[in-house]
Design an enzyme around this catalytic site. Structure first.
Site, PDB file in Angstrom:
ATOM      1  N   GLU A 167      -1.706  -0.418   1.978  1.00 54.25           N
ATOM      2  CA  GLU A 167      -1.964   0.626   0.981  1.00 54.25           C
ATOM      3  C   GLU A 167      -1.664   2.033   1.523  1.00 54.25           C
ATOM      4  O   GLU A 167      -1.006   2.819   0.863  1.00 54.25           O
ATOM      5  CB  GLU A 167      -3.398   0.526   0.450  1.00 54.25           C
TER       6      GLU A 167
ATOM      7  N   GLU B  96      -5.697 -10.046  -6.590  1.00 56.76           N
ATOM      8  CA  GLU B  96      -6.208  -9.237  -5.485  1.00 56.76           C
ATOM      9  C   GLU B  96      -7.621  -8.771  -5.837  1.00 56.76           C
ATOM     10  O   GLU B  96      -7.835  -8.326  -6.952  1.00 56.76           O
ATOM     11  CB  GLU B  96      -5.320  -8.014  -5.231  1.00 56.76           C
TER      12      GLU B  96
ATOM     13  N   HIS C 181       5.220   3.032  -6.375  1.00 55.96           N
ATOM     14  CA  HIS C 181       4.224   2.468  -5.449  1.00 55.96           C
ATOM     15  C   HIS C 181       4.270   0.938  -5.479  1.00 55.96           C
ATOM     16  O   HIS C 181       4.370   0.294  -4.431  1.00 55.96           O
ATOM     17  CB  HIS C 181       2.828   2.987  -5.825  1.00 55.96           C
ATOM     18  N   GLU C 182       4.193   0.386  -6.671  1.00 60.71           N
ATOM     19  CA  GLU C 182       4.158  -1.084  -6.764  1.00 60.71           C
ATOM     20  C   GLU C 182       5.481  -1.681  -6.293  1.00 60.71           C
ATOM     21  O   GLU C 182       5.495  -2.697  -5.607  1.00 60.71           O
ATOM     22  CB  GLU C 182       3.840  -1.542  -8.197  1.00 60.71           C
TER      23      GLU C 182
ATOM     24  N   GLY D 224      -5.036  -0.084 -11.541  1.00 64.28           N
ATOM     25  CA  GLY D 224      -3.988   0.639 -12.269  1.00 64.28           C
ATOM     26  C   GLY D 224      -2.775  -0.260 -12.440  1.00 64.28           C
ATOM     27  O   GLY D 224      -2.170  -0.343 -13.502  1.00 64.28           O
ATOM     28  N   ALA D 225      -2.442  -0.961 -11.361  1.00 62.81           N
ATOM     29  CA  ALA D 225      -1.265  -1.825 -11.378  1.00 62.81           C
ATOM     30  C   ALA D 225      -1.327  -2.737 -10.161  1.00 62.81           C
ATOM     31  O   ALA D 225      -2.113  -2.495  -9.248  1.00 62.81           O
ATOM     32  CB  ALA D 225       0.005  -0.988 -11.336  1.00 62.81           C
ATOM     33  N   MET D 226      -0.482  -3.773 -10.159  1.00 69.12           N
ATOM     34  CA  MET D 226      -0.561  -4.768  -9.095  1.00 69.12           C
ATOM     35  C   MET D 226       0.831  -5.265  -8.713  1.00 69.12           C
ATOM     36  O   MET D 226       1.652  -5.580  -9.567  1.00 69.12           O
ATOM     37  CB  MET D 226      -1.447  -5.929  -9.579  1.00 69.12           C
TER      38      MET D 226
ATOM     39  N   HIS E 138       5.723  -1.784  -2.525  1.00 69.90           N
ATOM     40  CA  HIS E 138       4.931  -2.853  -1.913  1.00 69.90           C
ATOM     41  C   HIS E 138       5.788  -4.087  -1.625  1.00 69.90           C
ATOM     42  O   HIS E 138       5.405  -4.919  -0.811  1.00 69.90           O
ATOM     43  CB  HIS E 138       3.795  -3.281  -2.841  1.00 69.90           C
TER      44      HIS E 138
ATOM     45  N   ASN F 160       2.271  -7.957  -7.500  1.00 71.37           N
ATOM     46  CA  ASN F 160       2.641  -9.369  -7.350  1.00 71.37           C
ATOM     47  C   ASN F 160       4.144  -9.528  -7.142  1.00 71.37           C
ATOM     48  O   ASN F 160       4.936  -8.877  -7.811  1.00 71.37           O
ATOM     49  CB  ASN F 160       2.266 -10.138  -8.623  1.00 71.37           C
TER      50      ASN F 160
HETATM   51  N1  SER Z   1      -2.807  -3.508  -4.725  1.00 66.62           N
HETATM   52  C1  SER Z   1      -2.840  -2.697  -5.900  1.00 66.62           C
HETATM   53  C2  SER Z   1      -2.171  -1.402  -5.577  1.00 66.62           C
HETATM   54  O1  SER Z   1      -2.622  -0.612  -4.824  1.00 66.62           O
HETATM   55  C3  SER Z   1      -4.211  -2.511  -6.420  1.00 66.62           C
HETATM   56  O2  SER Z   1      -4.807  -1.343  -6.096  1.00 66.62           O
HETATM   57  O3  SER Z   1      -1.102  -1.191  -5.930  1.00 66.62           O
HETATM   58 ZN    ZN Z   2      -0.984  -0.296  -3.504  1.00 64.59          ZN
END
Ligand code: SER
Ligand code: ZN
Length: 599
Positions: free
Chosen positions: A323, A124, A300-301, A264-266, A304, A268
């Site tokens: 986001e 990303e 949060h991750e 911070g984190a992703m 997603h 995927n």
């Molecule tokens: N997509 C990632 C996140 O918000 C990078 O910021 O979790």
């Molecule tokens: Zn995010």
């Protein structure tokens, strides 16, 4: 010399002329020369043939074939970060590309790179093009089957989806692992990892009965600091089922933590990658806020997976769709796990410190911008945190139960798609029967609205009136502003802080008056309770009234906010007096509860 960056406009969006539905990939990991072969299932979207133009940056191109037949060099060109196939077939075909990249030279940490001997990816927003030729944009979603090959020094090989098979490659010191991701995803959610990693494991059984193997992988020696991250992951999985009815959808969920990571984190798909500062915690090395942040970011991750992965963004202008919504979801999670009042206060503090100055300064931009030159500059407090405020306002306007129905509709309608803010708002409108066209302005208009409050009481008619006037100052590119649709939670309180009346005022015009009757005594006004709208409230409020609110307001946010306002209201000479208190006496005074510390 690289070409000057071009401005990209939301209004210019067009789908790609070809869809790429499935990818078969082999990756031979090597620090200097990783070889990637991709076999893309391509289908034209219309009968009008046009060139197929793929993104690719800094890649070595080793060969191109269509349906197994190598192409002559005249059939394609590779320049200016594009691979163009001039005359592709006008029916579905398979495009095979062989390419290479140099992970150890990748110091931008975008694409495939090496961190402390670990191969990992960050795609990303536009990193995939530094790894392989593809439509590197979020609206091209494909399923992937990935075979990773590496030397035995990299025993752990991970990719998105479910593990299919693994083993030794005979006659060499190399081994392989095959991963299959059945969920269509855009390139920015692609990930792979190869390394000599330590790990901890657990499992979670979903409400749908799927037993999910959970793994957290870290650099060796750090595995004794992962237990809290694992607890947080299981809590997040359970919460998303309870609150939003969203169960996890693969057989494994892996997290890899590395020490070099730009974000911070992703998120995927099935393989989240973290900066290890947001994974590692032990009582001896971590503070309470470290624990809180780990829990929040893991959540949060993980969230997603539905808001971002299963439903992604049509284009990068829609970044707030994933986001803002996911920040809102993680805020609600932290509130449910801990304290909604404390969480709300912390979030508003951060909004006021980070987002309000952005919204009122030269970098002010709408939650959904209409143009950009470099998308990486739009991972901002406005897109994330104001974006979350817009979701919160929607929940306030239509109610928590209806918001849940609207989210169910959003998941049902757009699962597997790349969606827009309009799609999201249509679900909110359809589930609630409300016209949200005025509210949609929040996504387009930058700036923090300022709302002036005048209150008056008429003892003859026993009425209390609130007159509200809103104004949003000009921001770059938006000299004139229209009134916003503001949900303002309110209560009218008696002298001991009991609610006499409460509800929601919806301010839509520039100036509106709201009259309440049956009030022989002047009530105390508690407005924008819980910070229901992200605005600045201008009230002419006395010290006595602020003291009343601090002691009696039935809304915990407004009690806290009254203390902040009182602090700001202290006359400079009083502040000077505080500064003159000798150091030891001041320390003693400040150990007292904050309200008693005031002169
Ligand atoms: N997509 C990632 C996140 O918000 C990078 O910021 O979790
Ligand atoms: Zn995010």
């Amino acid at each position: 010399m690289t070409a000057a960056p071009k401005t990209i406009y939301l209004k210019d969006y067009t789908p790609t002329p070809y869809a790429i539905q499935h990818v078969e990939m082999t990756v031979k990991l090597d620090a200097q020369d990783t070889r990637i072969t991709t076999k893309l299932s391509v289908a034209p979207r219309s009968n009008h043939p046009s060139p197929l133009v793929l993104d690719g940056e800094g890649l070595a191109l080793h060969g191109v074939a269509i349906d197994g037949k190598p192409l002559f060099e005249s059939a394609y060109s590779c320049k200016d970060n594009k691979l163009t196939i001039h005359n592709p077939p006008n029916a579905a075909f398979s495009l095979e590309i062989s390419q290479g990249c140099n992970p150890s030279a990748n110091t931008a940490l975008s694409g495939l790179y090496v961190s402390n001997g670990i191969f990992c990816t960050q795609m990303e927003a536009e990193g995939f093009r530094r790894f392989a030729f593809f439509y590197d944009r979020p609206d091209v979603m494909a399923t992937y089957r990935v075979r990773l090959e590496a030397a035995s020094e990299l025993p752990v090989l991970l990719a998105n989806g479910n593990p299919v098979e693994s083993g030794k490659i005979s006659g060499s010191n190399r081994h392989f692992a095959v991963w299959d991701d059945p969920h269509p995803k855009p390139t920015y959610l692609f990930a792979l990892v190869g390394g000599d990693l330590a790990s901890i494991h657990d499992n979670f059984t979903t409400s749908e009965g799927r037993k999910v193997a959970l793994g957290i992988y870290v650099e060796k020696g750090k595995e004794n600091a992962c237990a809290w991250a694992m607890e947080s992951l299981k809590a997040s999985m359970a919460w998303d089922e309870r609150r939003f009815g969203r169960a996890y959808d693969l057989d494994v969920f892996n997290i890899v933590a590395v020490s070099d990571f730009n974000f911070g984190a992703m998120e995927n798909k099935g393989l989240n990658i973290f900066n290890d500062k947001y994974i590692l915690a032990r009582p001896e090395i971590a503070t309470d806020s470290d624990y809180l942040n780990i829990e929040r970011i893991i959540a949060h991750e993980y969230f997603h997976n539905w808001t971002g992965d299963r439903i992604t963004c049509r284009d990068w202008f829609q970044l707030c769709l994933k986001e803002g919504l996911t920040v809102f979801r993680d805020q609600e999670f932290t509130g449910d796990m801990r304290s909604h009042s404390v969480k709300r206060i912390e979030d508003v503090k951060s909004l006021r410190i980070r987002q309000f100055p952005e919204d009122q300064g030269p970098l002010s931009h709408p939650v959904r911008p209409s143009s950009y030159m470099e998308i990486n500059n739009f991972y901002t407090a406005t897109v994330y945190d104001k974006g979350a405020e817009l979701c919160r306002m929607l929940q306030t306007l239509i109610g928590k139960d209806t918001f849940r129905k609207a989210m169910d509709l959003y998941f049902a309608r757009h699962d597997g798609e790349a969606a827009t803010i309009e799609d999201f708002l249509a679900c909110m409108a359809d589930a609630s029967g409300r016209d949200l066209s005025h509210f949609a302005r929040w996504y387009q208009q930058a700036g923090t609205p300022i709302v002036e409050v005048e209150e008056s009481h008429d003892g003859k008619s026993d009425t209390f009136q609130i007159k509200l006037t809103q104004k949003t100052p000009p921001t770059p590119g938006q000299p004139t502003k229209l009134p916003q649709h503001l949900p303002l939670a309110y209560a009218l309180l008696d002298d001991v802080g009991r609610n006499v009346k409460n509800g929601l005022i919806e301010l839509r015009q520039e100036s509106e008056a709201f009259t309440f009757d049956g009030l022989p005594r002047r009530p105390h006004l508690s407005l924008n309770r819980g910070f229901s709208a992200p605005i600045e409230l201008k009230e002419n409020v006395s010290t006595e009234e602020l003291l009343f609110r601090m002691g009696h307001d039935s809304d915990s946010f407004n009690r806290w906010d009254a203390a902040q306002k009182l602090g700001m209201k202290l006359k400079p000479e009083k502040q000077a007096r505080i500064r003159r208190i000798p150091r030891e006496r001041h320390a003693a005074a400040c150990a007292m509860p904050s309200s008693r510390c005031l002169p």
